[in-house]
Scaffold this active site. Structure first.
Site, PDB file in Angstrom:
ATOM      1  N   ASP A 117      -2.340  -6.116   5.508  1.00 37.30           N
ATOM      2  CA  ASP A 117      -2.515  -4.678   5.354  1.00 37.30           C
ATOM      3  C   ASP A 117      -3.720  -4.465   4.437  1.00 37.30           C
ATOM      4  OD1 ASP A 117      -2.029  -1.970   5.612  1.00 37.30           O
ATOM      5  OD2 ASP A 117       0.064  -2.073   4.986  1.00 37.30           O
TER       6      ASP A 117
ATOM      7  N   HIS B  36       5.178  -3.892   9.698  1.00 38.59           N
ATOM      8  CA  HIS B  36       4.529  -4.529   8.546  1.00 38.59           C
ATOM      9  C   HIS B  36       5.457  -5.660   8.126  1.00 38.59           C
ATOM     10  CE1 HIS B  36       3.403  -0.233   8.529  1.00 38.59           C
ATOM     11  NE2 HIS B  36       2.223  -0.627   8.054  1.00 38.59           N
TER      12      HIS B  36
ATOM     13  N   ARG C 250      -6.238   8.119  14.789  1.00 41.94           N
ATOM     14  CA  ARG C 250      -7.661   8.105  14.426  1.00 41.94           C
ATOM     15  C   ARG C 250      -8.498   8.694  15.565  1.00 41.94           C
ATOM     16  NH1 ARG C 250      -5.347   7.785   9.886  1.00 41.94           N
ATOM     17  NH2 ARG C 250      -4.569   5.735   9.259  1.00 41.94           N
TER      18      ARG C 250
ATOM     19  N   HIS D  89       0.840   2.068  -0.762  1.00 41.23           N
ATOM     20  CA  HIS D  89      -0.499   2.565  -1.075  1.00 41.23           C
ATOM     21  C   HIS D  89      -0.622   2.842  -2.576  1.00 41.23           C
ATOM     22  CE1 HIS D  89      -0.294   3.529   3.271  1.00 41.23           C
ATOM     23  NE2 HIS D  89      -1.588   3.316   3.228  1.00 41.23           N
TER      24      HIS D  89
END
Length: 512
Positions: free
Chosen positions: A260, A176, A83, A188
């Site tokens: 998440d 995770h 990011r 996702h």
């Protein structure tokens, strides 16, 4: 100084405290500042919020002017998932490259430097590292985000990453849980399922999390995966058996549990984010991450009201919500006292150094050896065989080696080729023929990413190599396919520094 609106009751403050929302823009919107004043304690940042280190520092200062103990979280794994450098590519090679080197001190140094940069910008919680053992090579969402397929390797590097990151004053969030590596589905998009025994899970998936806990990880992120051996009914994020029974009870973890992203289809498409958030907190989660796709005041208010309503109806014990909020505040206190280290001797080049060490360079049988490869002196044609971007990575982050080769061999030309419609084999042949035509007489450098997962990509490479056996192949994903080409370079990641390291080999520029 931390300020809370006097009219906000304890229950509502606690409900806001457990949320970790995102937002749009490079400055904090008024609604976010207002919610911080009412009890919101965490904010999640994404690539859309970051233009430069200076701008990010100003943004986090703006947040702290409203609430001085706010947790500012980010999804900065380095490597493919960045990011801080979303528009240029990361200065750090990522987990798989570090696992390929297998030097735990190097992993510690890389994580420390990444944490130092985050801390300098005012970020104090990083949703990293990925502790997943990449045991299914078809995995579409983990891949190079994992240290590797070997359990013990993943465990020792997870621990080194946690200690390195936290030595820079940034809380690690190991993810995770209980392990997303043995999946062929991206959470996702849908709900993955792991069908292995509890014994296999304990020996394989859980080992890196045990190592992270022993190393003192301040947070753990849950996975949106169904693991029938642990809970046949609910995904890990919503499972009391997994979060409270296993993570808290059996593994003895007492830090923050973060979900998440609740807007991911594995949860939102089945339970909805409001019901999913209530179930997650009831199961043992302490912080609700939402904001990768949903980033507005209306979402925050919906989740706040869902949690408050669940307490008032008796569905969610008030003590559980209060406990979750207390853990968020405890992490904020740790972050407030952790301090920020100065730049150390490893400096800003540690990522490139790691990327260089991570390269595996081979030559196809009958085509000599890497030692006899003649570096390119004329600008080549770079044919990037480009798969659909992983959502966690995002399609805005550049990858490949073209930009680096242009720098080292001015005049380099590049083209991107992907699978079209129709059968993958034919689509690949078509892409390969198009690349050959575009290259003309130039030497070809073919760049692939997880060739083993994309039949069209293998077919395109077949076409290229049949016509031009002197093609150099650069694999920037997990190197599962057999090496081929006049020279084959496995970078173990697609970060900018991985491209730089590969370009140096192709151009014969010695790395330092």
């Amino acid at each position: 100084m931390t300020t809370l609106a006097s009219g906000t009751d304890t229950l509502t403050r606690d409900a806001l405290t457990v949320l970790q929302p995102g937002f749009t823009g490079t400055t904090a919107p008024d609604w976010l500042l207002r919610r911080l004043g009412e009890g919101l304690a965490s904010v999640g940042l994404f690539g859309r919020n970051i233009a430069s280190p200076g701008q990010l520092a100003a943004l986090t200062a703006q947040l702290r002017a409203e609430r001085d103990d706010v947790l500012v979280a980010i999804d900065e794994e380095g490597g493919d998932v960045t990011r801080l450098e979303v528009r240029s590519g990361s200065s750090f090679p990522g987990n798989h490259a570090l696992g390929a080197v297998d030097d735990v001190e190097l992993t510690h140094q890389v994580a420390h430097e990444l944490g130092r940069r985050l801390a300098a910008c005012g970020v104090n919680l990083n949703w990293a590292p990925s502790a997943d053992v990449n045991s299914d090579p078809r995995n579409p969402v983990i891949g190079v985000r994992s240290f590797g397929a070997d359990t013990e390797l993943a465990a020792r590097h997870t621990a080194a990453y946690v200690t390195g990151l936290q030595s820079a004053g940034v809380a690690a969030c190991t993810k995770h849980f209980p392990g997303h590596g043995d999946t062929a589905v991206d959470s996702h998009h849908a709900l993955p399922r792991i069908d292995v025994s509890a014994d296999v899970l304990a020996e394989r998936e859980l080992a890196p999390f045990r190592a992270a806990i022993a190393a003192g990880t301040r947070a753990v992120m849950s996975a949106h995966i169904l693991v029938p051996a642990l809970d046949p009914d609910r995904p890990a994020t919503l499972s009391r058996r997994i979060l409270t029974g296993l993570l808290r009870g059996e593994l003895g973890y007492d830090g923050l549990i973060v979900t998440d992203g609740m807007e991911m289809r594995a949860i939102a498409g089945t339970y909805g984010i409001e019901r999913g958030s209530v179930h997650a907190v009831a199961a043992g989660a302490d912080a609700i991450c939402v904001g990768g796709g949903l980033a507005d005041d209306a979402t925050v208010l919906r989740l706040r009201d869902a949690l408050v309503g669940a307490v008032r109806s008796g569905e969610l014990p008030e003590e559980r919500l209060a406990e979750a909020a207390d853990r968020v505040r405890a992490l904020a206190r740790w972050a407030g006292t952790a301090g920020r280290p100065a730049e150390d001797a490893h400096g800003t080049e540690i990522g490139l150094h790691a990327a260089r060490r991570a390269l595996t360079v081979t030559a196809a049988p009958g085509l000599g050896s890497p030692d006899t490869f003649e570096p390119l002196t004329e600008p080549p044609y770079v044919a990037a065989l480009t798969p659909v971007a992983n959502i966690a990575v995002g399609d805005e982050t550049p990858w490949g080696i073209a930009a680096e080769l242009v720098h080292l061999l001015p005049g380099t030309v590049t083209g991107s080729f992907s699978a079209g419609d129709g059968p993958e084999n034919e689509a690949g042949k078509s892409a390969g023929r198009a690349a050959l035509q575009a290259a003309g007489p130039r030497r070809i450098v073919a760049v692939v990413r997880d060739e083993h997962r994309h039949p069209w990509m293998a077919s395109a490479l077949d076409t290229l190599l049949a016509a031009r056996p002197d093609t150099v192949v650069v694999e920037m994903g997990v190197p599962q396919a057999a090496p081929r080409g006049a020279l084959h370079i496995a970078t173990h990641g697609a970060a900018r520094v991985c491209g730089r390291a590969a370009a140096e080999v192709i151009a014969g520029i010695p790395g330092t």
